[in-house]
Design a protein around this motif. Structure first.
Motif, PDB file in Angstrom:
ATOM      1  N   LEU A 151     -10.026   7.595  -9.404  1.00 44.76           N
ATOM      2  CA  LEU A 151     -11.127   8.411  -8.880  1.00 44.76           C
ATOM      3  C   LEU A 151     -10.916   9.892  -9.207  1.00 44.76           C
ATOM      4  O   LEU A 151     -11.874  10.619  -9.468  1.00 44.76           O
ATOM      5  CB  LEU A 151     -11.202   8.207  -7.368  1.00 44.76           C
ATOM      6  N   SER A 179       3.188  -5.693   4.840  1.00 43.65           N
ATOM      7  CA  SER A 179       4.380  -5.884   5.681  1.00 43.65           C
ATOM      8  C   SER A 179       3.986  -6.795   6.845  1.00 43.65           C
ATOM      9  O   SER A 179       2.867  -6.692   7.368  1.00 43.65           O
ATOM     10  CB  SER A 179       4.855  -4.559   6.261  1.00 43.65           C
ATOM     11  N   ARG A 211       5.672   3.189   6.765  1.00 42.85           N
ATOM     12  CA  ARG A 211       4.782   2.008   6.708  1.00 42.85           C
ATOM     13  C   ARG A 211       4.221   1.658   8.076  1.00 42.85           C
ATOM     14  O   ARG A 211       4.066   0.488   8.406  1.00 42.85           O
ATOM     15  CB  ARG A 211       5.534   0.810   6.111  1.00 42.85           C
ATOM     16  N   LYS A 244       1.952  -5.979  10.099  1.00 41.53           N
ATOM     17  CA  LYS A 244       0.534  -5.611  10.022  1.00 41.53           C
ATOM     18  C   LYS A 244      -0.390  -6.834  10.026  1.00 41.53           C
ATOM     19  O   LYS A 244      -1.612  -6.689  10.084  1.00 41.53           O
ATOM     20  CB  LYS A 244       0.290  -4.792   8.742  1.00 41.53           C
ATOM     21  N   TYR A 302       4.830  -9.835   1.385  1.00 44.47           N
ATOM     22  CA  TYR A 302       5.390  -9.742   0.035  1.00 44.47           C
ATOM     23  C   TYR A 302       6.888  -9.411   0.069  1.00 44.47           C
ATOM     24  O   TYR A 302       7.566  -9.510  -0.944  1.00 44.47           O
ATOM     25  CB  TYR A 302       4.627  -8.689  -0.787  1.00 44.47           C
TER      26      TYR A 302
END
Ligand SMILES: NC(=O)c1ccc[n+]([C@@H]2O[C@H](COP(=O)([O-])OP(=O)(O)OC[C@H]3O[C@@H](n4cnc5c(N)ncnc54)[C@H](OP(=O)(O)O)[C@@H]3O)[C@@H](O)[C@H]2O)c1
Length: 340
Positions: free
Chosen positions: A281, A172, A330, A175, A190
């Motif tokens: 994981l 975003s 976010r 950031k 994006y």
């Protein structure tokens, strides 16, 4: 002890703190007084009923903790008592007392805080598996890191930069400034830009050698096209399934429809000289002899300052819903933790 439960699928407010008797460490286990618990995107998916690996609800989520050992089970050296550690937990990490098998426990260097310790296991082991163990990233190559502002994204950038690779990150827009300062060479918003054409431009049309994709759906289709010959696409999540804060399956259905099920087939992979691999994981629990050497190397890199967890925010246990909101809004750049 106090634990944070997901009693039923729903919005962050379903998270509930409850008291229970302290667990006793079983044979081969140690008990930890927890000082910090990691929050992971998988916990949010679990809370939304979108995470197939989570045991049936109600459940205490949580994959990682850090704190001090206060008791050991049969067969464990009592010298562990009093040591500062961090550990992987197969759920149950949202608790202020945790028992874990010794094989999942790592001594914490004296100058590593509990917050840092709880930030390392999931984010850094995942990034290591993607970039080093399976991605084979080399100096001079370019890696595209999706969700570069998340815990895994920041860990991946640090490891890639240490190797001498170049990093393109998607995130975003809000950031970008902080992620540039953290070492990402090129950033793509994006939400307003097509990452495939931007990254192609950045690489002079050549494409990238490695992509880390936990978005899923359409993103995989574009990523596969963007790989340079010999490039590898590491698939490790489906965050595009999370479209709201309440339980719902629309995002899951949409992701499944957009997934390029036939684009990667043995013939196309061979002819394109491209690779696609998966990382989970949470499905490596029986493979600790493989994973522990990765952690040894990560702790060595931490000691020399090559990696350093970026902690976005620490929430008290009673504010666990706010921690989940923080990620879903976010707002996090880096790791979100819970503190008992
Ligand atoms: N397979 C594995 O072993 C494994 C291990 C760890 C993590 N993962 C996956 O890796 C991904 C990232 O995990 P993380 O722990 O780094 O994440 P995180 O710290 O919780 O941050 C989430 C990041 O994902 C992005 N994002 C994408 N879709 C989102 C959505 N629907 N809601 C909120 N944020 C969204 C946000 O960045 P923007 O605002 O820039 O979009 C944010 O930076 C997740 O999909 C997770 O499930 C997989």
């Amino acid at each position: 002890m106090r634990q944070i439960w997901i009693p039923k699928a729903g919005p962050p407010e379903v998270l509930e703190v409850k008291a229970a008797a302290d667990p006793r460490p079983g044979p081969g286990e140690i008990r930890i007084r927890v000082e910090a618990s990691g929050v992971n995107f998988a916990d949010i998916m679990g809370r939304l009923g979108l995470y197939p690996d989570l045991p049936r609800l109600p459940v205490v989520p949580g994959y990682e903790v850090a704190g001090r050992v206060d008791e050991v089970g049969a067969g464990v050296d009592p010298g562990w008592v009093g040591r500062d550690v961090f550990a992987m937990t197969r759920f149950g990490g949202y608790a202020d007392v945790v028992s874990a098998p010794l094989v999942q426990v790592f001594p914490r260097p004296s100058n590593m805080s509990a917050e840092e310790g709880a930030s390392i296991p999931v984010n850094y082991l995942t990034a290591w598996q993607l970039i080093v163990a399976m991605g084979g990233l080399k100096a001079g190559e370019t890696v595209l890191v999706h969700s570069a502002g998340g815990g895994v994204g920041i860990a991946a950038t640090q490891i890639a930069k240490h190797i001498g690779a170049k990093v393109i990150g998607t995130a975003s827009a809000g950031k970008h400034a902080e992620l540039s300062a953290l070492g990402v060479d090129w950033l793509i918003d994006y939400t307003t830009e097509d990452f495939e054409s931007r990254a192609r431009g950045i690489t002079g049309g050549r494409g990238v050698e490695l992509i880390l994709d936990a978005v899923g759906g359409d993103s995989l289709k574009k990523g596969y096209r963007l790989l340079a010959p010999t490039g590898r696409l590491g698939v490790f999540g489906v965050s595009s399934t999370v479209t709201g804060k309440a339980a719902g399956y629309f995002g899951m259905a949409s992701m499944l429809v957009k997934t390029p099920w036939v684009q990667f087939n043995p013939i196309s992979l061979m002819n394109a000289n491209k690779g696609v691999f998966g990382v989970n994981l949470g499905h490596l629990w029986g493979e600790f002899e493989r994973v522990r050497p990765w952690m040894d190397e990560l702790v060595r890199l931490w000691r020399i300052g090559a990696i350093k967890p970026k902690i976005a925010r620490v929430f008290p246990f009673d504010e666990a819903p706010a921690a989940h909101h923080f990620i879903q809004d976010r707002k996090n750049i880096g790791k979100v933790l819970l503190k008992p």
